[in-house]
Write an enzyme that holds these catalytic residues in place. Structure first.
Site, PDB file in Angstrom:
ATOM      1  N   GLU A   1      -1.013 -37.179  27.690  1.00 25.77           N
ATOM      2  CA  GLU A   1      -2.097 -36.355  27.110  1.00 25.77           C
ATOM      3  C   GLU A   1      -3.259 -37.222  26.640  1.00 25.77           C
ATOM      4  O   GLU A   1      -4.175 -36.723  25.962  1.00 25.77           O
ATOM      5  CB  GLU A   1      -1.550 -35.545  25.910  1.00 25.77           C
TER       6      GLU A   1
ATOM      7  N   HIS B   1       3.353  15.887   7.604  1.00 25.51           N
ATOM      8  CA  HIS B   1       2.668  14.723   7.005  1.00 25.51           C
ATOM      9  C   HIS B   1       1.159  14.826   7.164  1.00 25.51           C
ATOM     10  O   HIS B   1       0.425  14.565   6.230  1.00 25.51           O
ATOM     11  CB  HIS B   1       3.144  13.412   7.640  1.00 25.51           C
TER      12      HIS B   1
ATOM     13  N   ASP C   1      14.148   9.211   5.725  1.00 24.27           N
ATOM     14  CA  ASP C   1      12.871   9.062   5.016  1.00 24.27           C
ATOM     15  C   ASP C   1      13.085   8.717   3.548  1.00 24.27           C
ATOM     16  O   ASP C   1      12.257   8.055   2.929  1.00 24.27           O
ATOM     17  CB  ASP C   1      12.066  10.371   5.083  1.00 24.27           C
TER      18      ASP C   1
ATOM     19  N   HIS D   1      -0.895 -40.959  18.819  1.00 25.16           N
ATOM     20  CA  HIS D   1       0.420 -40.305  18.816  1.00 25.16           C
ATOM     21  C   HIS D   1       1.451 -41.254  19.426  1.00 25.16           C
ATOM     22  O   HIS D   1       2.540 -41.463  18.879  1.00 25.16           O
ATOM     23  CB  HIS D   1       0.419 -39.033  19.676  1.00 25.16           C
TER      24      HIS D   1
ATOM     25  N   ASN E   1      -3.686   5.940   5.942  1.00 28.86           N
ATOM     26  CA  ASN E   1      -4.474   6.696   6.928  1.00 28.86           C
ATOM     27  C   ASN E   1      -5.336   5.759   7.779  1.00 28.86           C
ATOM     28  O   ASN E   1      -5.210   4.536   7.736  1.00 28.86           O
ATOM     29  CB  ASN E   1      -5.285   7.795   6.232  1.00 28.86           C
TER      30      ASN E   1
ATOM     31  N   GLN F   1       8.136  16.139  10.197  1.00 27.24           N
ATOM     32  CA  GLN F   1       7.129  15.100  10.426  1.00 27.24           C
ATOM     33  C   GLN F   1       5.745  15.700  10.570  1.00 27.24           C
ATOM     34  O   GLN F   1       4.766  15.127  10.121  1.00 27.24           O
ATOM     35  CB  GLN F   1       7.477  14.265  11.658  1.00 27.24           C
TER      36      GLN F   1
ATOM     37  N   TYR G   1       0.855  -1.183   0.000  1.00 24.34           N
ATOM     38  CA  TYR G   1       0.000   0.000   0.000  1.00 24.34           C
ATOM     39  C   TYR G   1       0.891   1.233   0.000  1.00 24.34           C
ATOM     40  O   TYR G   1       1.715   1.416   0.913  1.00 24.34           O
ATOM     41  CB  TYR G   1      -0.927   0.025   1.225  1.00 24.34           C
TER      42      TYR G   1
ATOM     43  N   SER H   1       2.609   9.748  11.460  1.00 19.77           N
ATOM     44  CA  SER H   1       4.065   9.856  11.651  1.00 19.77           C
ATOM     45  C   SER H   1       4.393  10.625  12.927  1.00 19.77           C
ATOM     46  O   SER H   1       3.627  11.478  13.376  1.00 19.77           O
ATOM     47  CB  SER H   1       4.689  10.596  10.470  1.00 19.77           C
TER      48      SER H   1
ATOM     49  N   GLN I   1     -11.061   0.002   0.377  1.00 18.91           N
ATOM     50  CA  GLN I   1     -11.409  -0.814  -0.797  1.00 18.91           C
ATOM     51  C   GLN I   1     -10.164  -1.448  -1.412  1.00 18.91           C
ATOM     52  O   GLN I   1     -10.224  -2.581  -1.918  1.00 18.91           O
ATOM     53  CB  GLN I   1     -12.189   0.010  -1.839  1.00 18.91           C
TER      54      GLN I   1
ATOM     55  N   GLU J   1       8.495   6.544  16.881  1.00 21.40           N
ATOM     56  CA  GLU J   1       8.787   6.001  15.555  1.00 21.40           C
ATOM     57  C   GLU J   1      10.196   6.442  15.130  1.00 21.40           C
ATOM     58  O   GLU J   1      11.011   5.634  14.736  1.00 21.40           O
ATOM     59  CB  GLU J   1       7.737   6.540  14.559  1.00 21.40           C
ATOM     60  N   HIS J   2      10.434   7.758  15.218  1.00 14.50           N
ATOM     61  CA  HIS J   2      11.757   8.299  14.878  1.00 14.50           C
ATOM     62  C   HIS J   2      12.342   8.985  16.105  1.00 14.50           C
ATOM     63  O   HIS J   2      11.669   9.821  16.713  1.00 14.50           O
ATOM     64  CB  HIS J   2      11.656   9.372  13.792  1.00 14.50           C
TER      65      HIS J   2
END
Ligand SMILES: NC(=O)c1ccc[n+]([C@@H]2O[C@H](COP(=O)([O-])OP(=O)(O)OC[C@H]3O[C@@H](n4cnc5c(N)ncnc54)[C@H](O)[C@@H]3O)[C@@H](O)[C@H]2O)c1
Ligand SMILES: N[C@H](CO)Cc1c[nH]c[nH+]1
Ligand SMILES: [Zn+2]
Length: 439
Positions: free
Chosen positions: A424, A271, A370, A429, A223, A268, A139, A246, A200, A336-337
């Site tokens: 068991e 974004h 980045d 087995h 998003n 950042q 994506y 971000s 979708q 994240e960063h």
């Protein structure tokens, strides 16, 4: 800096404030994927695509991306279109894309794990075989901005991992194609490109449609609709992570140019309005200087409104006591960063346990990571660096265990297995293991 007055643009906090922990929690809180209205909308899109395939994807794309196409064939790009976009780029852009792709490939080559085997004393061979997934869906976000760099960051590790087919989806609101995105797909060897996005697109990849091939795993940021849809289809397909907006955490020792730091925070914040930008320092004069830089530089930004909104909502300048307290904050936030804008960043590394990517020293602007330093820019957000890692070659591979018993090995393991199986009450087995015991 010890007062807690919020300036028009960015909050000032101090770890000495009585309500600091609470204010920090509020700042860090982002749980978009639990939004009920979004979940309902996403569930409805997912079930429509599952039932109606291409027709539902076309309908949702027309609605959310303001298009008026009548069939999926209008939402698929050919390899010739990708190549034409690449050939048509100005040479400077072609060179920049190629240089970034080369660095990213070199870095990810190092992540390739080896399959391995070893032999036990009884002659039994044990091991682990690493295999790529067959088909990956990537994506690439395209709602508010187009991200050629994200094409490279998603597709190159998939290639290095040995994935057979890469299916890319990218929304093109209003039908606007971004030539650099197409060129990056050509450069990175993407097999299929569909100009669809949101829930979708995730549904099409997860369930397959008449036109979109069903994939084994979906990776890449997006998003809230994308993140919510990824969470919903997990299990049907693999996913890399649930990525939120971000974020950047900068720690400064007070000796970095305040303008540099202000721009690093903006990088950042631009974004989207939910992005997060925090600066921590024990030098309160320095924090004030950065605040002045923020106010002076803000009007020079092209995305000023988004940056302002993001800084107001989720920005902060935090005064702390010392290096140790800064490290405690880093591990609490698990950013994240993380930019360590300090003189000896290597000395900090041992104490840092949770961060998606660590940018070391004053020269290492997060923006370099980045685009082109080499490591991946798809990173765990919202504190999930506590338990997850950057997107990498390992996300496109899985492991199979290898067990090859010798007659002697089967005989000795048979005794142990039979004992445990009878414990068991699984007698088939036990008997299967016992057949192989040498008498
Ligand atoms: N972590 C990373 O590596 C990285 C890289 C780039 C971008 N990002 C982040 O990815 C996100 C990209 O978001 P974006 O919106 O620009 O692009 P996007 O591609 O994620 O989302 C656009 C799609 O959202 C859907 N959508 C929009 N509004 C909708 C609605 N009301 N109902 C249903 N569907 C709707 C539409 O289908 C549209 O095509 C940002 O948060 C950005 O910070 C992260
Ligand atoms: N900072 C984003 C998330 O790591 C990646 C990106 C793409 N382009 C610019 N930045
Ligand atoms: Zn960025």
């Amino acid at each position: 800096m010890s007062d807690t007055v919020t300036t028009p643009t960015v909050a000032r906090l101090s770890t000495r404030d009585a309500d600091f922990a609470q204010r920090l929690d509020t700042l860090l809180d982002w749980d978009g994927v639990s939004d009920h209205a979004v979940q309902q909308r996403v569930d409805s899109i997912l079930s429509q695509v599952k039932q109606q395939g291409d027709v539902a994807v076309v309908e949702a794309t027309n609605r959310f991306d303001r298009l008026s196409v009548s069939s999926m064939s209008e939402l698929q790009l050919t390899q010739e279109q990708l190549k034409r976009a690449y050939d048509g780029l100005p040479e400077s852009q072609r060179k920049a894309l190629s240089a970034a792709a080369e660095r990213i490939r070199r870095y990810h080559e190092r992540q390739k794990p080896e399959s391995w085997q070893y032999t036990e004393a009884d002659g039994t061979v044990l091991g682990q075989k690493v295999s790529p997934i067959d088909r990956a869906g990537i994506y690439v976000p395209g709602g508010k901005a187009a991200y050629p760099s994200s094409v490279l960051m998603n597709a190159i590790p998939a290639h290095v991992a040995g994935v057979d087919e890469i299916v890319m989806v990218v929304p093109t609101p209003g039908g606007v194609l971004n030539d650099m995105v197409l060129a990056a797909a050509h450069l990175a060897g993407v097999d299929y490109v569909f100009t669809i996005g949101g829930a979708q697109a995730i549904a099409a990849l997860a369930y397959g449609t008449e036109t979109v091939p069903r994939v084994d795993k979906i990776v890449g940021p997006g998003n809230i609709y994308v993140a919510t849809a990824k969470r919903a289809v997990f299990g049907q397909v693999g996913i890399d992570m649930i990525a939120g907006p971000s974020e950047i955490l900068v720690v400064s020792d007070g000796l970095t140019d305040p303008d540099w730091l202000a721009m690093d925070l903006f990088s950042q914040a631009e974004h989207d309005e939910d992005a997060q930008a925090i600066l921590v320092s024990w030098d309160t004069d320095h924090l004030q200087a950065v605040e002045a830089s923020i106010e002076r530089l803000l009007p020079t930004l092209e995305r000023e409104e988004i940056v302002r909104a993001s800084l107001r909502r989720r920005g902060a300048l935090v005064a702390c006591e010392d290096k140790q307290e800064a490290i405690t904050l880093i591990n609490r936030i698990a950013p994240e960063h993380l930019e360590l804008s300090v003189a000896e960043p290597q000395d900090w590394l041992e104490g840092i346990r949770h961060a998606g990517a660590i940018f070391m020293g004053r020269y290492t602007a997060e923006a370099l990571g980045d685009y082109c330093a080499g490591p991946n820019h798809v990173l765990p957000t919202s504190g999930t660096a506590r338990f997850s890692s950057p997107l990498g070659v390992y996300d496109f591979q899985k492991r199979s265990s290898i067990i090859h018993c010798s007659a002697e090995g089967a005989s000795s393991l048979g005794g142990i297995a039979s004992e445990l199986a009878r414990g068991e009450s699984l007698t088939a087995h036990a008997r299967s293991a016992e057949y192989r015991i040498r008498r």
